[in-house]
Design a protein around this motif. Structure first.
Motif, PDB file in Angstrom:
ATOM      1  N   VAL A  93       1.358   6.795  -6.258  1.00  0.00           N
ATOM      2  CA  VAL A  93       0.202   5.917  -6.068  1.00  0.00           C
ATOM      3  C   VAL A  93      -0.042   5.097  -7.333  1.00  0.00           C
ATOM      4  O   VAL A  93      -0.220   5.646  -8.421  1.00  0.00           O
ATOM      5  CB  VAL A  93      -1.057   6.734  -5.713  1.00  0.00           C
ATOM      6  CG1 VAL A  93      -2.248   5.813  -5.497  1.00  0.00           C
ATOM      7  CG2 VAL A  93      -0.805   7.565  -4.450  1.00  0.00           C
ATOM      8  N   LEU A  94      -0.011   3.790  -7.176  1.00  0.00           N
ATOM      9  CA  LEU A  94      -0.331   2.871  -8.270  1.00  0.00           C
ATOM     10  C   LEU A  94      -1.827   2.576  -8.211  1.00  0.00           C
ATOM     11  O   LEU A  94      -2.464   2.812  -7.195  1.00  0.00           O
ATOM     12  CB  LEU A  94       0.452   1.565  -8.090  1.00  0.00           C
ATOM     13  CG  LEU A  94       1.969   1.698  -8.000  1.00  0.00           C
ATOM     14  CD1 LEU A  94       2.580   0.416  -7.456  1.00  0.00           C
ATOM     15  CD2 LEU A  94       2.542   2.033  -9.367  1.00  0.00           C
TER      16      LEU A  94
ATOM     17  N   ILE B 106       6.329   0.680  -2.266  1.00  0.00           N
ATOM     18  CA  ILE B 106       7.546   0.621  -3.100  1.00  0.00           C
ATOM     19  C   ILE B 106       8.007   2.006  -3.524  1.00  0.00           C
ATOM     20  O   ILE B 106       9.016   2.136  -4.215  1.00  0.00           O
ATOM     21  CB  ILE B 106       7.386  -0.291  -4.341  1.00  0.00           C
ATOM     22  CG1 ILE B 106       6.267   0.202  -5.259  1.00  0.00           C
ATOM     23  CG2 ILE B 106       7.167  -1.737  -3.912  1.00  0.00           C
ATOM     24  CD1 ILE B 106       6.400  -0.374  -6.671  1.00  0.00           C
ATOM     25  N   GLY B 107       7.306   3.067  -3.135  1.00  0.00           N
ATOM     26  CA  GLY B 107       7.775   4.410  -3.483  1.00  0.00           C
ATOM     27  C   GLY B 107       6.692   5.435  -3.258  1.00  0.00           C
ATOM     28  O   GLY B 107       5.531   5.084  -3.070  1.00  0.00           O
TER      29      GLY B 107
ATOM     30  N   SER C 281       0.844  -1.191   0.000  1.00  0.00           N
ATOM     31  CA  SER C 281       0.000   0.000   0.000  1.00  0.00           C
ATOM     32  C   SER C 281       0.879   1.242   0.000  1.00  0.00           C
ATOM     33  O   SER C 281       2.014   1.201   0.492  1.00  0.00           O
ATOM     34  CB  SER C 281      -0.927  -0.010   1.231  1.00  0.00           C
ATOM     35  OG  SER C 281      -0.472   0.867   2.224  1.00  0.00           O
ATOM     36  N   PRO C 282       0.366   2.353  -0.534  1.00  0.00           N
ATOM     37  CA  PRO C 282       1.184   3.577  -0.538  1.00  0.00           C
ATOM     38  C   PRO C 282       1.408   4.130   0.869  1.00  0.00           C
ATOM     39  O   PRO C 282       2.256   5.003   1.062  1.00  0.00           O
ATOM     40  CB  PRO C 282       0.386   4.556  -1.412  1.00  0.00           C
ATOM     41  CG  PRO C 282      -0.951   3.965  -1.627  1.00  0.00           C
ATOM     42  CD  PRO C 282      -0.916   2.527  -1.251  1.00  0.00           C
TER      43      PRO C 282
ATOM     44  N   ALA D 200       3.432  -3.625  -7.350  1.00  0.00           N
ATOM     45  CA  ALA D 200       4.303  -3.572  -6.175  1.00  0.00           C
ATOM     46  C   ALA D 200       4.656  -4.988  -5.709  1.00  0.00           C
ATOM     47  O   ALA D 200       5.797  -5.258  -5.320  1.00  0.00           O
ATOM     48  CB  ALA D 200       3.625  -2.782  -5.061  1.00  0.00           C
TER      49      ALA D 200
HETATM   50  N1  ADE Z   1      -0.424   0.398  -4.052  1.00  0.00           N
HETATM   51  C1  ADE Z   1      -0.632   1.604  -4.609  1.00  0.00           C
HETATM   52  N2  ADE Z   1       0.464   2.346  -4.603  1.00  0.00           N
HETATM   53  C2  ADE Z   1       1.441   1.599  -4.010  1.00  0.00           C
HETATM   54  C3  ADE Z   1       2.801   1.820  -3.694  1.00  0.00           C
HETATM   55  N3  ADE Z   1       3.420   2.972  -3.978  1.00  0.00           N
HETATM   56  N4  ADE Z   1       3.476   0.826  -3.085  1.00  0.00           N
HETATM   57  C4  ADE Z   1       2.865  -0.332  -2.765  1.00  0.00           C
HETATM   58  N5  ADE Z   1       1.578  -0.599  -3.044  1.00  0.00           N
HETATM   59  C5  ADE Z   1       0.864   0.355  -3.659  1.00  0.00           C
END
Ligand code: ADE
Length: 245
Positions: free
Chosen positions: A157-158, A153-154, A108-109, A164
């Motif tokens: 936002v995905l 992972i950074g 998650s972000p 990820a």
């Molecule tokens: N889901 C959405 N964004 C993410 C991120 N930056 N890292 C990990 N999971 C994510």
């Protein structure tokens, strides 16, 4: 909890297990069929499986999400299928029941940053469950009471945790003993000594008016080692000054 996990060093002869929990299991269909990761799977260093979160629903429409309490856009992944998935994959109903040697990860972000040192730590585990978040988020009880690690992972936002999970699984599997052809390469690459990797060159020594620096061509190993270090520091200063602090 953390010390319990760290003291449980994986038996290097036993295959690691990575279970990915996702609403898009097909996303991973070919993802691990290439290069180092494919070879690690073929050599049984790791067994990677993607599981459909919907298989842990109990209603006839296999619903995994719902509207957020308090209003707002989008949908939130419901807790029940995620708790059921982790219980069936690890035997644990809560974070404190997760056995030493197992890690339950929520991508998650909002998570802590994924780094090379976290990858090395997770590479010691016997089992990793990677939960891919979706939509606007995941019911917070999952992060609070179920997972051992919430990882980002950074700082971007995905649209979901799937890319990820691929990144995390890849970075971990290549660290498993025997995964890299050359055993020393994992310890000499970027981040292993706090610096980015030094530049690499190959033939031709001259291309489009660009020459490979002379030290590379003269075969003096001490001089090359010195130059590599200098070049790594210079590149780190330019691209990642934060690493030098
Ligand atoms: N889901 C959405 N964004 C993410 C991120 N930056 N890292 C990990 N999971 C994510």
């Amino acid at each position: 909890m953390a010390t319990k996990i760290q003291s449980a060093v994986r038996n290097p002869k036993a295959a690691m297990r990575i279970d990915i929990v996702t609403i898009f299991p097909d996303y991973f269909r070919e993802a691990f069929d290439y290069g180092i990761i494919r070879r690690a799977c073929a050599a049984a260093l790791v067994k990677i499986q993607a599981h459909d979160l919907r298989s842990w629903t109990s209603d006839k429409h296999h619903i995994v999400d719902d509207r957020p309490f308090g209003g707002g856009d989008g949908m939130v992944l419901k807790p029940e299928p995620l708790f059921a998935a982790v219980e069936s994959l690890t035997g644990a109903r809560r974070r404190e029941d997760v056995a030493a040697g197992k890690r339950v990860v929520l991508l998650s972000p909002q998570g802590k940053s994924f780094t090379q040192s976290l990858a090395s730590e997770l590479a010691q585990a016997e089992q990793l469950v990677l939960i891919c978040g979706r939509y606007e988020g995941v019911d917070e009880r999952v992060a609070e009471a179920l997972v051992t690690d919430e990882i980002s992972i950074g700082d971007y936002v995905l649209s979901g945790g799937e890319p990820a999970a691929l990144v995390v699984a890849d970075a971990i599997v290549r660290l498993l003993p025997g995964a890299l052809g050359n055993e020393t390469s994992a310890s000499t690459e970027s981040f292993s000594d706090g610096l980015l990797d030094y530049p690499h060159y190959t033939r031709p020594s001259e291309f489009a008016d660009m020459r490979v620096p002379n030290v590379w061509l003269n075969g003096d190993h001490a001089e090359i080692a010195h130059w590599r270090h200098e070049a790594a520091v210079k590149k780190t200063k330019r691209n990642r000054p934060d690493l030098l602090k």
